[in-house]
Design a protein around this motif. Structure first.
Motif, PDB file in Angstrom:
ATOM      1  N   GLY A  90     -12.394  31.334 -16.390  1.00 17.10           N
ATOM      2  CA  GLY A  90     -13.474  30.289 -16.173  1.00 17.10           C
ATOM      3  C   GLY A  90     -13.786  29.464 -17.326  1.00 17.10           C
ATOM      4  N   ARG A 133     -18.357  25.996 -14.553  1.00 13.90           N
ATOM      5  CA  ARG A 133     -19.566  26.890 -13.442  1.00 13.90           C
ATOM      6  C   ARG A 133     -18.627  27.753 -12.533  1.00 13.90           C
ATOM      7  N   SER A 134     -17.379  27.459 -12.147  1.00 19.09           N
ATOM      8  CA  SER A 134     -16.801  28.308 -11.236  1.00 19.09           C
ATOM      9  C   SER A 134     -15.424  28.329 -11.692  1.00 19.09           C
ATOM     10  N   GLY A 135     -14.534  29.389 -11.298  1.00 18.21           N
ATOM     11  CA  GLY A 135     -13.190  29.672 -11.708  1.00 18.21           C
ATOM     12  C   GLY A 135     -12.365  28.324 -11.617  1.00 18.21           C
ATOM     13  N   CYS A 170     -11.632  23.145 -10.189  1.00 14.75           N
ATOM     14  CA  CYS A 170     -12.494  24.542  -9.817  1.00 14.75           C
ATOM     15  C   CYS A 170     -12.599  24.807  -8.607  1.00 14.75           C
ATOM     16  N   LYS A 171     -13.126  25.991  -8.244  1.00 10.22           N
ATOM     17  CA  LYS A 171     -13.288  26.555  -6.800  1.00 10.22           C
ATOM     18  C   LYS A 171     -14.575  25.971  -6.030  1.00 10.22           C
ATOM     19  N   ASP A 172     -15.274  25.193  -6.750  1.00  8.36           N
ATOM     20  CA  ASP A 172     -16.169  24.187  -6.140  1.00  8.36           C
ATOM     21  C   ASP A 172     -16.370  22.785  -6.139  1.00  8.36           C
ATOM     22  N   LYS A 223     -19.792  17.103 -12.869  1.00 12.47           N
ATOM     23  CA  LYS A 223     -18.960  17.072 -11.618  1.00 12.47           C
ATOM     24  C   LYS A 223     -18.717  15.804 -10.742  1.00 12.47           C
ATOM     25  N   ASN A 237     -16.717  19.774  -2.270  1.00 12.28           N
ATOM     26  CA  ASN A 237     -17.336  20.896  -2.567  1.00 12.28           C
ATOM     27  C   ASN A 237     -16.410  22.129  -2.253  1.00 12.28           C
ATOM     28  N   SER A 243     -12.306  24.455  -3.058  1.00  8.68           N
ATOM     29  CA  SER A 243     -11.357  24.826  -4.199  1.00  8.68           C
ATOM     30  C   SER A 243     -10.459  23.730  -4.242  1.00  8.68           C
TER      31      SER A 243
END
Length: 983
Positions: free
Chosen positions: A446, A463-465, A480-482, A496, A501, A503
């Motif tokens: 992360g 903020r996410s992986g 990222c994942k989000d 962002k 929203n 991956s």
């Protein structure tokens, strides 16, 4: 003739070249065919695949296998030869040395007329099995076995034995290639150095090509044994000839010397495809493919299997018959696989173009570099044991990352150094990115990190992986994942990008400011000016996109769970999906890369590649045929404009769909039209028959189309048929029923009318009798009325004491009475009779009143007094009225005038009674008692009404008009009586 020595090439293939292979799979039909020992395979002009096995002859339509046995004209178990002549006749050689041909109409095999006679030539030959048949012109077939060759005239059935005429291996050149000619008697045809010095092992053979100009060659022979009796030949579109003989392939280009190529295994079959590629089937060595017929490199497939026959279908699929495993099928020869290097069911860890080559890493102990003509292997033993996920050029070597380590190596992957944190611990990463300024970034779980020569610097916690990144000059895009983030290298701010929203699995850049984003959940997006926009392909395919790349032609390639998606960058609405049906090993594609004009796709079934110039879409429309027609459960032969009786209402149409990429499934759409009404439907994938139950009578057109795996439709197959209506449904039956019903109704109505008429006639007779009685009664009333008036006149004469006048009056009166009595029983009189009575009456009235008025009678000369009839005593009441109430009321010494005019207007007799008396209004004032007028007029009107009703007249009527002078003083009355002439 002078012999020439050709160029000799011994083909020694490097093991790495054999790393490529075609994606052959054992066809599903191999479990259905009668034997796995197959001898040949062929696709006919209609699109059916034929293959001969040890257990029978088979035909495959892409869905079912049909086996020809003794019921279909093939009692032999084995088929050794298949050939289609230029006139599209299919020929077969059975194991019993019978020559057969196929009839489409009967769907069966028939023995050729010359077959029995041909067998007579083999009675004294030890090895005599026929195995090869070819055409030589339009009328001749060439047939050979181990030791003899023949020419057969198809039309005259004449048979001629043809053999080599010299001590050489001779071939006749035909339109289809080369046909070997046998030498009889069979002897050793090795090149003899001298008549008395035979050699034991040949090192040269003589080759003779018989055409317009016979050409002889002398070529080296690498086997110690004499060439076997059976050889295979083929020819490509460039006129190049290929001979497969023992373990050698001989290529003869037009006008050039032969070239000999050595093959590790014995050749069993040779074939040139539609693109002039050469296929060589070998004994236990599989099949070799040489692109464009160039024998310097090969793609080897089906290792360890004996390939006896090869053919390419109309969809560019390749079929192979084998001695051990039945039938094999390759959906697309343009796709090659590297699965034998890595094995199947392995996820590709690294697939990245670098330095003009493709770097791969699946096995944790080696890295592979794939080039155009070779594959290099480098051992790589990482401490972690995890596979490499990314690689970049770094410090005159390579920087590699895995989930457990980051390692720097030289170009040979020999020296290794692991990057560590300040604490000294080894860290891993999942993705690398080299910025335009030379900075290296990576994602470590992360965290976004920067890699330097001696240290690892942490830049920002995500903020996410994180899973992927793309560095630019001023910022880094991070998937990222989000969603997707941007990290500013100037102020270290992480933001962002809105619009996604989910991956993010990959980010690529095709040109400045133009980015593409892959998402495992949402599909594919484009990113411009920090704005995300979904692709059209997302709406039609539920894609999970794992990896992206772009080629030089402007296409984006996406590795997805539904295959490999090719998208046109300039028009994102244009896209193609390549799947298993297009030749890929699997629909699950995890990684994709482009290098040196090729696309490499890593699937769960191994790595494959193909040239980007190739369109893997199936551009061949399927062939569609009606195989069977069943009417009410019974098979029927289809004919043009077929008519079926009304009880034939249940139909079943069975079709053959010749499209082989769909794994035996079909896709059929159809439209049934009747009198402008259309019914459209599609069959399920496992159906190839259309059923219609209880069809109504009428004319139908059935239009059927088949779709291939890429939804390309076949030419519509139109079938017209008519279901005749039952006799009770035909128009003439309705008309007949209508006529019968109308007749019955007519008879009933007529009978009813007849009964009504009888009743009406009876009623009319009664009414007529009553009417006539009434008319007689009226006349009876009128006669006493006249007599009363006449007697009154006589009484007046007697009172005047004028006997002579009384006598004259009485004489005329008696005559009038006699006439009235004579005609009292008649309703109608001749006009002359009526006028006679009327004249007597008027004379009597003139006598009574001292000739106080003048009488004038005018009769039209065209009126026949004796033929014209009028109602009796019709005019008299009006004359009486004119005298009594018009003329007699005039002042004394006035000249009264009574005028009767009789004329004719077409078919109507017009009688006018006109006086110049005082008129009706003045008469009413002077005369208090009007009994005479009222009674006479009333009786006459009743008579007219009764006559009209009895005779159905409408024209019998009377008009009364008052006359006036210039001072509008009453000057008389006019009575117009209209009587039809034809009473």
């Amino acid at each position: 003739m002078r012999f020439v020595t050709p160029v000799i090439v011994v083909l020694c293939l490097h093991m790495n070249l054999y790393a490529q292979q075609h994606l052959f799979s054992n066809a599903a039909i191999s479990d259905i065919i009668p034997s796995h020992e197959c001898y040949n395979i062929f696709q006919d002009c209609r699109g059916y695949i034929w293959f001969g096995t040890e257990g029978g002859l088979c035909r495959y339509d892409g869905h079912t296998v049909k086996i020809y046995d003794d019921k279909k004209g093939f009692p032999e178990k084995s088929c050794y030869g298949i050939y289609e002549s230029p006139d599209k006749t299919l020929w077969f050689i059975g194991s019993g040395n019978r020559i057969l041909y196929y009839t489409i109409q009967k769907d069966s095999l028939c023995e050729a007329a010359f077959s029995a006679e041909l067998n007579k030539h083999l009675q004294h030959v030890y090895t005599a099995q026929f195995y090869l048949i070819q055409s030589d012109g339009d009328s001749c077939l060439l047939i050979c076995n181990q030791s003899m060759s023949f020419s057969v005239n198809r039309y005259t059935n004449g048979i001629k034995e043809i053999n080599s005429d010299s001590l050489s291996y001779s071939f006749r050149k035909t339109k289809g290639g080369l046909f070997p000619l046998k030498y009889k008697p069979t002897i050793d045809l090795r090149l003899l150095p001298g008549p008395k010095k035979p050699v034991i092992y040949p090192d040269k053979i003589r080759l003779c090509l018989i055409d317009k100009d016979t050409i002889k060659y002398e070529i080296k022979w690498h086997n110690k044994n004499t060439p076997q009796w059976r050889c295979n030949t083929t020819m490509n579109s460039k006129g190049e000839l290929f001979i497969g003989w023992d373990n050698q392939v001989i290529r003869i280009k037009p006008g050039l010397m032969p070239e000999v190529f050595y093959i590790p295994n014995s050749v069993l079959s040779v074939y040139t495809d539609k693109d002039d590629g050469l296929w060589v089937g070998t004994l236990k060595g599989g099949v070799l493919f040489y692109r464009n017929g160039e024998l310097n490199s090969a793609v080897a497939s089906l290792d360890g299997i004996s390939v006896t026959g090869i053919c390419e279908d109309h969809e560019k699929g390749i079929w192979c018959s084998t001695l051990e495993r039945g039938i094999y099928y390759c959906r697309d020869k343009r796709v090659v696989s590297y699965a034998n290097l890595y094995g199947n069911n392995k996820t590709e860890g690294l697939l990245k173009p670098l330095d003009g080559k493709l770097f791969c890493h699946v096995d944790t102990k080696k890295v592979l570099k794939i080039g155009n003509s070779e594959i290099e292997e480098y051992p790589l033993d990482l401490k972690s044991g995890y596979s490499v996920s990314d690689i970049i050029s770094f410090n005159n070597g390579y920087l590699l990352v895995s989930s457990s380590c980051i390692v720097h190596t030289d170009k040979k992957f020999q020296s290794k150094s692991y990057l560590k944190e300040i604490s000294g611990s080894i860290i891993g990463a999942t993705d690398l990115s080299l910025s335009p300024t030379g900075r290296v970034f990576a994602i470590q779980y992360g965290t976004l990190i920067e890699l330097k020569k001696t240290e690892v610097k942490r830049l920002v916690n995500l903020r996410s992986g994180g899973g992927c990144l793309l560095s630019r000059e001023k910022d880094v895009l991070i998937g990222c994942k989000d969603g997707i983030y941007t990290f500013s290298l100037k102020d270290s701010r992480l933001e962002k990008i809105s619009g996604l929203n989910a991956s993010v699995s990959d980010i690529i850049q095709t040109k400045p400011g133009n980015f593409y984003v892959a998402s495992k959940e949402k599909g594919l997006y484009t990113l411009k000016n920090f704005t995300l926009q979904a692709f059209a392909v997302n709406a039609t395919k539920r894609l999970r996109v794992f990896d992206l790349c772009a080629d030089e032609a402007g296409y984006i390639w996406a590795a997805t769970n539904s295959g490999l998606v090719k998208i046109k960058e300039k028009d994102p609405a244009v896209f193609y999906v390549y799947s298993v049906e297009n030749g890929l090993p699997s629909n699950q594609v995890n990684k994709v890369s482009y290098v040196n004009g090729k696309i490499y796709a890593a699937t769960v079934e191994g790595l494959c590649a193909f040239d980007t110039k190739e369109n893997l879409n199936n551009t061949s429309a399927p062939q569609l045929y009606l195989s069977h027609l069943y009417v009410n459960g019974k098979e029927k032969i289809l004919c043009a404009n077929m008519e079926l009786p009304s009880n034939y209402v249940n139909l079943r149409f069975e079709f053959d769909v010749l499209s082989f990429k769909r794994n035996g499934s079909n896709r059929i759409v159809y439209e049934l039209t009747r009198s402008g009404d259309k019914k459209t439907a599609e069959l399920s994938s496992n159906e190839s028959a259309i059923n219609f139950n209880k069809l109504a009578p009428g004319s139908y057109t059935l239009s059927v189309q088949a779709l291939n795996n890429d939804t390309l439709k076949s030419t519509p197959l139109k079938i017209s048929f008519t279901i005749r209506p039952a006799f009770w449904q035909i128009t003439w039956f309705y008309l007949l029923c209508g006529v019968c019903l109308s007749g019955i109704v007519y008879l009933l109505v007529r009978m009813s009318i007849k009964r009504i008429k009888k009743k009406e006639e009876a009623k009319t007779a009664i009414n007529k009798m009553l009417a006539e009685s009434q008319l007689t009664a009226l006349q009876a009333q009128m006669n006493p009325h006249f007599i009363f008036n006449a007697i009154t006149s006589i009484q007046g004469y007697i009172l005047k004491r004028d006997p002579q006048e009384a006598y004259d009056y009485l004489a005329k009166f008696s005559k009038l009475i006699r006439l009235v009595l004579n005609n009292s029983q008649e309703n109608f009189l001749q006009l002359n009779q009526e006028l006679e009575m009327l004249n007597l009456y008027i004379e009597l009235e003139q006598l009574r009143f001292d000739k106080s008025f003048e009488f004038i009678l005018n009769i039209d000369s065209s009126i026949d007094l004796f033929e014209t009839q009028v109602p009796a005593m019709l005019v008299q009441p009006y004359v009486e009225n004119a005298i009594w109430h018009g003329l007699l009321k005039m002042e004394k010494n006035s000249n009264g005038r009574l005028r009767i005019s009789i004329g004719r207007q077409e078919d109507v007799l017009k009688i006018i009674v006109e006086d110049n008396g005082i008129g009706r209004e003045r008469s009413k004032l002077l005369v208090k008692q009007t009994y005479h007028h009222s009674m006479g007029m009333k009786l006459t009107e009743q008579r007219l009404t009764m006559i009209n009703r009895l005779r159905n007249y409408e024209g019998l009527n009377v008009n009364i008009t008052d006359l006036y002078d210039e001072q509008q003083q009453a000057s008389g009355t006019r009575v117009e009586i209209f009587i039809p002439v034809n009473l």
